[in-house]
Scaffold this motif. Sequence first.
Motif, PDB file in Angstrom:
ATOM      1  N   VAL A  18       0.835  -1.199   0.000  1.00  7.88           N
ATOM      2  CA  VAL A  18       0.000   0.000   0.000  1.00  7.88           C
ATOM      3  C   VAL A  18       0.878   1.259   0.000  1.00  7.88           C
ATOM      4  O   VAL A  18       0.565   2.241  -0.677  1.00  7.88           O
ATOM      5  N   THR A  19       2.005   1.230   0.712  1.00  4.89           N
ATOM      6  CA  THR A  19       2.905   2.395   0.659  1.00  4.89           C
ATOM      7  C   THR A  19       3.437   2.596  -0.754  1.00  4.89           C
ATOM      8  O   THR A  19       3.690   3.725  -1.170  1.00  4.89           O
ATOM      9  N   HIS A  20       3.587   1.514  -1.506  1.00  2.00           N
ATOM     10  CA  HIS A  20       4.112   1.624  -2.862  1.00  2.00           C
ATOM     11  C   HIS A  20       3.104   2.235  -3.828  1.00  2.00           C
ATOM     12  O   HIS A  20       3.491   2.682  -4.924  1.00  2.00           O
ATOM     13  N   VAL A  21       1.829   2.236  -3.444  1.00  3.90           N
ATOM     14  CA  VAL A  21       0.800   2.842  -4.291  1.00  3.90           C
ATOM     15  C   VAL A  21       0.799   4.367  -4.162  1.00  3.90           C
ATOM     16  O   VAL A  21       0.424   5.079  -5.094  1.00  3.90           O
ATOM     17  N   VAL A  22       1.240   4.868  -3.022  1.00 11.80           N
ATOM     18  CA  VAL A  22       1.131   6.307  -2.763  1.00 11.80           C
ATOM     19  C   VAL A  22       1.852   7.151  -3.816  1.00 11.80           C
ATOM     20  O   VAL A  22       1.294   8.152  -4.295  1.00 11.80           O
ATOM     21  N   ALA A  35      -9.271  14.992 -11.947  1.00 10.36           N
ATOM     22  CA  ALA A  35      -9.828  13.637 -11.901  1.00 10.36           C
ATOM     23  C   ALA A  35     -10.121  13.216 -10.462  1.00 10.36           C
ATOM     24  O   ALA A  35      -9.383  13.562  -9.535  1.00 10.36           O
ATOM     25  N   SER A  36     -11.181  12.466 -10.289  1.00 13.71           N
ATOM     26  CA  SER A  36     -11.491  11.897  -8.979  1.00 13.71           C
ATOM     27  C   SER A  36     -10.824  10.527  -8.855  1.00 13.71           C
ATOM     28  O   SER A  36     -10.850   9.719  -9.790  1.00 13.71           O
ATOM     29  N   LEU A  37     -10.189  10.295  -7.721  1.00 13.97           N
ATOM     30  CA  LEU A  37      -9.507   9.029  -7.456  1.00 13.97           C
ATOM     31  C   LEU A  37     -10.236   8.300  -6.342  1.00 13.97           C
ATOM     32  O   LEU A  37     -10.482   8.867  -5.268  1.00 13.97           O
ATOM     33  N   THR A  38     -10.570   7.040  -6.591  1.00  8.88           N
ATOM     34  CA  THR A  38     -11.226   6.194  -5.601  1.00  8.88           C
ATOM     35  C   THR A  38     -10.345   4.981  -5.382  1.00  8.88           C
ATOM     36  O   THR A  38     -10.018   4.257  -6.330  1.00  8.88           O
ATOM     37  N   TRP A  39      -9.957   4.748  -4.138  1.00 10.64           N
ATOM     38  CA  TRP A  39      -9.018   3.668  -3.812  1.00 10.64           C
ATOM     39  C   TRP A  39      -9.735   2.633  -2.952  1.00 10.64           C
ATOM     40  O   TRP A  39     -10.192   2.944  -1.857  1.00 10.64           O
ATOM     41  N   LEU A  44      -7.253  -2.464   7.662  1.00 10.73           N
ATOM     42  CA  LEU A  44      -6.063  -2.044   8.405  1.00 10.73           C
ATOM     43  C   LEU A  44      -5.277  -1.007   7.618  1.00 10.73           C
ATOM     44  O   LEU A  44      -4.850   0.019   8.170  1.00 10.73           O
ATOM     45  N   GLU A  45      -5.092  -1.261   6.348  1.00 14.34           N
ATOM     46  CA  GLU A  45      -4.267  -0.389   5.512  1.00 14.34           C
ATOM     47  C   GLU A  45      -4.844   1.022   5.419  1.00 14.34           C
ATOM     48  O   GLU A  45      -4.088   1.998   5.297  1.00 14.34           O
ATOM     49  N   ARG A  46      -6.154   1.135   5.509  1.00 16.87           N
ATOM     50  CA  ARG A  46      -6.767   2.463   5.455  1.00 16.87           C
ATOM     51  C   ARG A  46      -6.313   3.322   6.639  1.00 16.87           C
ATOM     52  O   ARG A  46      -6.254   4.558   6.530  1.00 16.87           O
ATOM     53  N   LYS A  47      -5.988   2.695   7.758  1.00 16.12           N
ATOM     54  CA  LYS A  47      -5.537   3.460   8.927  1.00 16.12           C
ATOM     55  C   LYS A  47      -4.213   4.160   8.672  1.00 16.12           C
ATOM     56  O   LYS A  47      -3.885   5.138   9.332  1.00 16.12           O
ATOM     57  N   LEU A  48      -3.469   3.668   7.684  1.00 14.15           N
ATOM     58  CA  LEU A  48      -2.194   4.301   7.334  1.00 14.15           C
ATOM     59  C   LEU A  48      -2.364   5.376   6.283  1.00 14.15           C
ATOM     60  O   LEU A  48      -1.811   6.468   6.404  1.00 14.15           O
ATOM     61  N   VAL A  49      -3.135   5.089   5.228  1.00  8.14           N
ATOM     62  CA  VAL A  49      -3.177   6.004   4.081  1.00  8.14           C
ATOM     63  C   VAL A  49      -4.529   6.674   3.892  1.00  8.14           C
ATOM     64  O   VAL A  49      -4.693   7.497   2.975  1.00  8.14           O
ATOM     65  N   GLY A  50      -5.505   6.370   4.741  1.00  3.29           N
ATOM     66  CA  GLY A  50      -6.872   6.831   4.518  1.00  3.29           C
ATOM     67  C   GLY A  50      -7.099   8.321   4.623  1.00  3.29           C
ATOM     68  O   GLY A  50      -8.193   8.796   4.290  1.00  3.29           O
ATOM     69  N   PHE A  57     -11.740   6.934  -0.291  1.00  5.64           N
ATOM     70  CA  PHE A  57     -11.390   5.574   0.091  1.00  5.64           C
ATOM     71  C   PHE A  57     -12.638   4.739   0.306  1.00  5.64           C
ATOM     72  O   PHE A  57     -13.606   5.186   0.923  1.00  5.64           O
ATOM     73  N   VAL A  58     -12.599   3.521  -0.226  1.00  9.05           N
ATOM     74  CA  VAL A  58     -13.654   2.535  -0.006  1.00  9.05           C
ATOM     75  C   VAL A  58     -13.005   1.351   0.701  1.00  9.05           C
ATOM     76  O   VAL A  58     -12.067   0.742   0.169  1.00  9.05           O
ATOM     77  N   THR A  59     -13.463   1.045   1.906  1.00  8.40           N
ATOM     78  CA  THR A  59     -12.840   0.009   2.716  1.00  8.40           C
ATOM     79  C   THR A  59     -13.331  -1.373   2.325  1.00  8.40           C
ATOM     80  O   THR A  59     -14.537  -1.610   2.209  1.00  8.40           O
ATOM     81  N   PHE A  60     -12.389  -2.271   2.141  1.00  8.55           N
ATOM     82  CA  PHE A  60     -12.704  -3.676   1.900  1.00  8.55           C
ATOM     83  C   PHE A  60     -12.281  -4.479   3.121  1.00  8.55           C
ATOM     84  O   PHE A  60     -11.107  -4.519   3.469  1.00  8.55           O
TER      85      PHE A  60
END
Length: 348
Positions: A18-22, A35-39, A44-50, A57-60
């Motif tokens: 997930v850090t590599h996506v930033v 542009a609108s970005l939806t990730w 758990l990962e949302r707590k870092l980059v959310g 952000f859409v949580t899975f």
Amino acid sequence: MSDPRSICLLRTSAIGDVTHVVPLVRTLQQAYPQASLTWLVGKLERKLVGDLPGVEFVTFDKGAGWAGIRAVWSGLRGRHFDALLQMQVAMRSNLLSLGIKTRRRIGYDHARAKDLHGLVINERIPARTGEHVLQAIGSFCEPLGLQQTDIRWDIPIAEQDHAWAAEQLPGDQPTLLVSPTSSHALRNWQAQRYAAVMDHAAARGWRVVLIGGPSPAERAMADAVLAACHHAPLDLTGKDTLKKLMAMFCRAQLLLTPDSGPMHMANTVGMKVLGLHAASNPARSGPYSDRRWCVDKYDAASRKYLGRPASEIPWGSKIEYPGVMDLIEVDEVIERFEAAALAMGISQ
């Protein structure tokens, strides 16, 4: 071809990936500011980059099984994206992507695709080998006509998290953080070997801090390390959050860890990382910005367990065999510790 107005990014896990996506997010934002970005990201990962600005952000919740997939589909019902960047090849992620409406479904090249990935995409990133994971993820902008040339993270860290880190690590004593546990158990080093390096650092005047999450496996490893230490470190295992951990990475000088999420989190803030690599290739999955302080026994592992040099095995192969991390000797890690300390001008 007109610029995309809406882009969906699918990379739900793990922390390091997930850090590599930033940096890719930053590249897209710079090129397409309107542009609108939806990730789609893990719980758990949302707590870092959310809290990245400009991203929805859409949580899975992968722990919820089919209910988690249906929840994402329900939340996206009626929406259509100009492009989907399908950056995860696991079967669960491929199934998840089926609920995303888009005409452009960009995925991995044939060599890196698996678990029926090819059935849920209609475009592919360029086929390359020898890339770091961050570079592979960054290449998802290429079918959109872009190149990822600048690598920027700037993951937000709140002032209260910096304040907490300052309370735990006051002053300017050089600090070694030790995160001993990977989510892949066969990547873990022996507890007594961690302890030997930690004792060496303590004898050299460093503050030594043991860190990790609240899981039973991480607590058990921390307890084993503590039992083997002659100089008791500060034990913060299970006491931080992902953001507090990021704040500690901003204050400390060096992180000792196997291939793990904290390795990549530390890299995002420019912290030096003494990574331990035998089961995985540091050129592919080590700290992206600076691997000078890592111990690399990947080739030795390939020769011992696979019978041929690393140059002759498929790129990205995991050599996760019992005992593989024992190829890394304490003296080799201490040598890298001393080299990093010298480079930082720390001479205690």
